[in-house]
Motif scaffolding. Structure first.
Motif, short mmCIF file in Angstrom:
data_model
loop_
_atom_site.label_atom_id
_atom_site.label_comp_id
_atom_site.label_asym_id
_atom_site.label_seq_id
_atom_site.Cartn_x
_atom_site.Cartn_y
_atom_site.Cartn_z
N CYS A 3 0.80 -1.17 -0.10
CA CYS A 3 -0.14 0.11 -0.09
C CYS A 3 0.70 1.15 -0.02
O CYS A 3 0.59 2.36 -0.68
CB CYS A 3 -1.03 0.04 1.28
SG CYS A 3 -2.20 -1.38 1.14
N HIS A 29 -3.13 -3.52 -7.97
CA HIS A 29 -3.03 -3.27 -6.44
C HIS A 29 -4.60 -2.58 -6.06
O HIS A 29 -5.51 -2.94 -5.36
CB HIS A 29 -2.11 -2.53 -6.06
CG HIS A 29 -2.07 -2.44 -4.30
ND1 HIS A 29 -1.69 -3.19 -3.50
CD2 HIS A 29 -3.05 -1.41 -3.80
CE1 HIS A 29 -2.00 -2.79 -2.41
NE2 HIS A 29 -2.69 -1.59 -2.28
N CYS A 33 -7.66 -3.44 -3.45
CA CYS A 33 -7.42 -2.61 -2.24
C CYS A 33 -8.27 -1.51 -2.15
O CYS A 33 -8.11 -0.49 -2.65
CB CYS A 33 -5.78 -2.20 -2.00
SG CYS A 33 -5.70 -1.32 -0.52
N CYS A 36 -6.50 1.98 -0.81
CA CYS A 36 -5.80 2.68 -1.85
C CYS A 36 -6.73 3.19 -2.96
O CYS A 36 -6.31 4.16 -3.39
CB CYS A 36 -4.82 1.75 -2.39
SG CYS A 36 -3.43 1.24 -1.29
ZN LIG Z 1 -3.50 -0.67 -0.72
#
Ligand SMILES: [Zn+2]
Lengths: 157, 198
Positions: A3, A29, A33, A36
């Motif tokens: 992250c 990612h 996530c 994020c």
């Molecule tokens: Zn992340």
């Protein structure tokens, strides 16, 4: 990518400034996530907000005032040069005259002359001009107002 | 006699002056807008634009036309702005009175397709954003403005600011986060109504 590294890349990611590989990694990612993703969304919004800010325009008469002032200063520039050259001339003249007078007076009275002090001052002045021009020729940030100091602020952060 | 001496050392020649004047007339509006964002008020914006063009003209013989004139001018403006901030000794937080519209400057909303609501939001955010910009270091401020207001690529910005692309990337990222933080702290409602709209 974790992250933390993803988040440091986010602005560049939004700006399309990452290489293909990095960009894919970030996107990958982001799909997994939420944290994020929300950060990305916020930064995207902020970017849009900044892009959408109104532009400021100068007064209608600013253009002509600016041109007159810049070109006026510019045409004043040879005059400045003239002044410097003239000063240089005067300085040289004064030095020469000083030496002559000194010689004459020493011959006559065998004593030193106070006016001889003019020499180092005048020389220092022209040395300043020379060293500035040399800095300029060497490309040491001539456009900065710090004429005698090479700026060290760039690339440090 | 004095003229003869000065002839060797004269600045740009007459045709160069005409060329420069043309460039100045073409680019001064954009330069002013950037200067306003940098300084936060009309008086200082005018001063900065003028100082930048004076310096640009002085070094016009050194201008390499392979670089866009505006980039070259912005490089000079960056230095002039940093100089001026340093000269003042501290980062001045713009006074409320000076921020936003001040009668000396006219508005121009670039995005004509945006809804009136969005336009109003932009205008209400203008002052807080300007304050956020004013609270930043000149290097961060310039990097963010060149990227987001001027729409320049990182490589161009690096050239303007004479630094690496990595530094530009970091300045922009950190700069934007500083603006967000500033807005969330000082204009949370306006900021939220903007972000909720999207
Ligand atoms: Zn992340």
């Amino acid at each position: 990518m974790n992250c933390k590294s993803v988040q440091t890349y986010l602005s560049a990611y939004l700006d399309g400034e990452l290489c293909g590989q990095e960009s894919l990694q970030v996107r990958d990612h982001l799909m997994r996530c939420g944290e994020c993703q929300s950060e990305e969304h916020q930064l995207r919004t902020l970017k849009q907000m900044l892009r959408g800010l109104p532009t400021y325009s100068p007064n209608a008469e600013f253009e002509n005032r600016l041109v007159a002032s810049v070109m006026g200063k510019a045409t004043g520039r040879p005059a400045l040069r003239l002044h410097l050259n003239f000063r240089w001339q005067v300085a040289t003249g004064m030095v020469a005259a000083g030496i002559l007078i000194a010689l004459a007076v020493t011959k006559l009275t065998e004593r030193s002359v106070p006016g001889a002090n003019a020499l180092p001052v005048a020389t220092r002045d022209s040395t300043f001009e020379f060293s500035r021009d040399q800095l300029f020729m060497a490309g040491n940030d001539p456009l900065s107002g710090n004429r005698f100091v090479v700026p060290t602020s760039y690339g440090k952060d | 006699m004095l003229f003869a001496i000065s002839k060797d050392n004269t600045g740009p020649r007459v045709d160069q002056s005409a060329l420069f004047e043309g460039l100045m007339r073409k680019s001064h509006r954009q330069a002013y807008s950037l200067a306003y964002r940098l300084t936060g008020n009309a008086v200082e914006a005018e001063d900065l634009v003028q100082e930048s063009f004076v310096r640009a003209f002085r070094f016009f013989a050194k201008y390499d036309p392979s670089m866009p004139f505006s980039s070259w001018l912005y490089r000079i403006m960056t230095n002039a702005h940093i100089d001026s901030v340093r000269r003042k000794g501290k980062l001045r937080t713009m006074s409320l009175e000076q921020g936003g519209t001040d009668g000396n400057t006219t508005w121009e909303v670039p995005d004509l397709e945006s809804s009136p609501d969005r336009q109003m939001l932009h205008e209400s955010l203008d002052e807080p954003v300007q304050k956020a910009l004013s609270s930043m270091t000149p290097e961060f401020r310039m990097a963010v403005l060149l990227a987001d207001v001027e729409g320049m690529a990182y490589e161009e910005i690096a050239e303007v600011m004479r630094t690496s692309v990595g530094t530009v990337r970091s300045r922009i990222h950190r700069g934007r986060k500083q603006i967000r933080k500033h807005l969330m702290k000082n204009a949370p409602q306006t900021y939220r109504s903007y972000t909720d709209e999207l």
